[in-house]
Write a protein that holds these residues in place. Structure first.
Motif, PDB file in Angstrom:
ATOM      1  N   TRP A   4       0.831  -1.199   0.000  1.00  0.00           N
ATOM      2  CA  TRP A   4       0.000   0.000   0.000  1.00  0.00           C
ATOM      3  C   TRP A   4       0.865   1.249   0.000  1.00  0.00           C
ATOM      4  O   TRP A   4       0.505   2.247  -0.620  1.00  0.00           O
ATOM      5  CB  TRP A   4      -0.939   0.020   1.191  1.00  0.00           C
ATOM      6  N   ASN A   6       3.613   1.656  -1.504  1.00  0.00           N
ATOM      7  CA  ASN A   6       4.132   1.824  -2.862  1.00  0.00           C
ATOM      8  C   ASN A   6       2.997   2.047  -3.866  1.00  0.00           C
ATOM      9  O   ASN A   6       3.157   2.785  -4.839  1.00  0.00           O
ATOM     10  CB  ASN A   6       4.940   0.589  -3.284  1.00  0.00           C
ATOM     11  N   PHE A   7       1.876   1.399  -3.648  1.00  0.00           N
ATOM     12  CA  PHE A   7       0.764   1.439  -4.611  1.00  0.00           C
ATOM     13  C   PHE A   7      -0.020   2.760  -4.555  1.00  0.00           C
ATOM     14  O   PHE A   7      -0.359   3.321  -5.596  1.00  0.00           O
ATOM     15  CB  PHE A   7      -0.170   0.254  -4.362  1.00  0.00           C
ATOM     16  N   LEU A   8      -0.334   3.256  -3.355  1.00  0.00           N
ATOM     17  CA  LEU A   8      -1.166   4.455  -3.240  1.00  0.00           C
ATOM     18  C   LEU A   8      -0.494   5.705  -3.823  1.00  0.00           C
ATOM     19  O   LEU A   8      -1.150   6.455  -4.565  1.00  0.00           O
ATOM     20  CB  LEU A   8      -1.568   4.676  -1.788  1.00  0.00           C
ATOM     21  N   LEU A  10       1.621   5.779  -6.214  1.00  0.00           N
ATOM     22  CA  LEU A  10       1.606   5.541  -7.654  1.00  0.00           C
ATOM     23  C   LEU A  10       0.229   5.832  -8.236  1.00  0.00           C
ATOM     24  O   LEU A  10       0.111   6.464  -9.299  1.00  0.00           O
ATOM     25  CB  LEU A  10       2.013   4.086  -7.934  1.00  0.00           C
ATOM     26  N   MET A  11      -0.826   5.408  -7.567  1.00  0.00           N
ATOM     27  CA  MET A  11      -2.202   5.687  -8.023  1.00  0.00           C
ATOM     28  C   MET A  11      -2.499   7.180  -7.986  1.00  0.00           C
ATOM     29  O   MET A  11      -3.146   7.711  -8.889  1.00  0.00           O
ATOM     30  CB  MET A  11      -3.215   4.926  -7.164  1.00  0.00           C
ATOM     31  N   VAL A  12      -2.032   7.858  -6.939  1.00  0.00           N
ATOM     32  CA  VAL A  12      -2.257   9.305  -6.839  1.00  0.00           C
ATOM     33  C   VAL A  12      -1.555  10.012  -7.992  1.00  0.00           C
ATOM     34  O   VAL A  12      -2.114  10.917  -8.626  1.00  0.00           O
ATOM     35  CB  VAL A  12      -1.785   9.833  -5.469  1.00  0.00           C
ATOM     36  N   TYR A  13      -0.337   9.623  -8.315  1.00  0.00           N
ATOM     37  CA  TYR A  13       0.388  10.236  -9.419  1.00  0.00           C
ATOM     38  C   TYR A  13      -0.296   9.968 -10.754  1.00  0.00           C
ATOM     39  O   TYR A  13      -0.410  10.861 -11.597  1.00  0.00           O
ATOM     40  CB  TYR A  13       1.834   9.733  -9.460  1.00  0.00           C
ATOM     41  N   ILE A  14      -0.781   8.752 -10.946  1.00  0.00           N
ATOM     42  CA  ILE A  14      -1.483   8.418 -12.197  1.00  0.00           C
ATOM     43  C   ILE A  14      -2.768   9.246 -12.315  1.00  0.00           C
ATOM     44  O   ILE A  14      -3.073   9.796 -13.382  1.00  0.00           O
ATOM     45  CB  ILE A  14      -1.775   6.904 -12.266  1.00  0.00           C
ATOM     46  N   LEU A  15      -3.506   9.363 -11.229  1.00  0.00           N
ATOM     47  CA  LEU A  15      -4.739  10.165 -11.261  1.00  0.00           C
ATOM     48  C   LEU A  15      -4.429  11.646 -11.493  1.00  0.00           C
ATOM     49  O   LEU A  15      -5.167  12.336 -12.207  1.00  0.00           O
ATOM     50  CB  LEU A  15      -5.528   9.970  -9.969  1.00  0.00           C
TER      51      LEU A  15
END
Length: 98
Positions: A4, A6-8, A10-15
């Motif tokens: 989490w 590492n993943f969160l 990354l998701m925030v940056y993608i969004l």
């Protein structure tokens, strides 16, 4: 837990990247639309300016017609005033002689 962490981000940056791309696309579409609106407004403005001479002629004509009708009404009212005033003077003269 490490997943989490590492993943969160990354998701925030993608969004955020998606939001930035959508914002740029909307900005470009807005600029294109505003250019089209500006062309339409310029076209309408040119057409209205071409009609200004006609409006000036109409304005000049209505001013002259108003002046002529004012003079006619003033002339007619002066005639009626003179007739009314003359009858009034004649009545006063008759009443004064008696």
């Amino acid at each position: 837990m490490e997943f989490w962490l590492n993943f969160l981000p990354l998701m925030v940056y993608i969004l955020l990247i998606i939001l930035l791309v959508v914002g740029i696309i909307l900005g470009i579409k807005t600029i294109i639309t505003m250019n089209k609106v500006e062309k339409v407004v310029d076209n309408v403005n040119e057409k209205v300016e071409s009609l200004n001479s006609i409006f000036n002629i109409i304005d000049f004509t209505t001013d002259k017609i108003a002046n002529i009708t004012d003079k006619i009404v003033e002339f007619a009212s002066n005639i009626f005033h003179k007739i009314w005033h003359r009858k009034k003077i004649e009545k006063e003269a008759e009443n004064g002689e008696r």
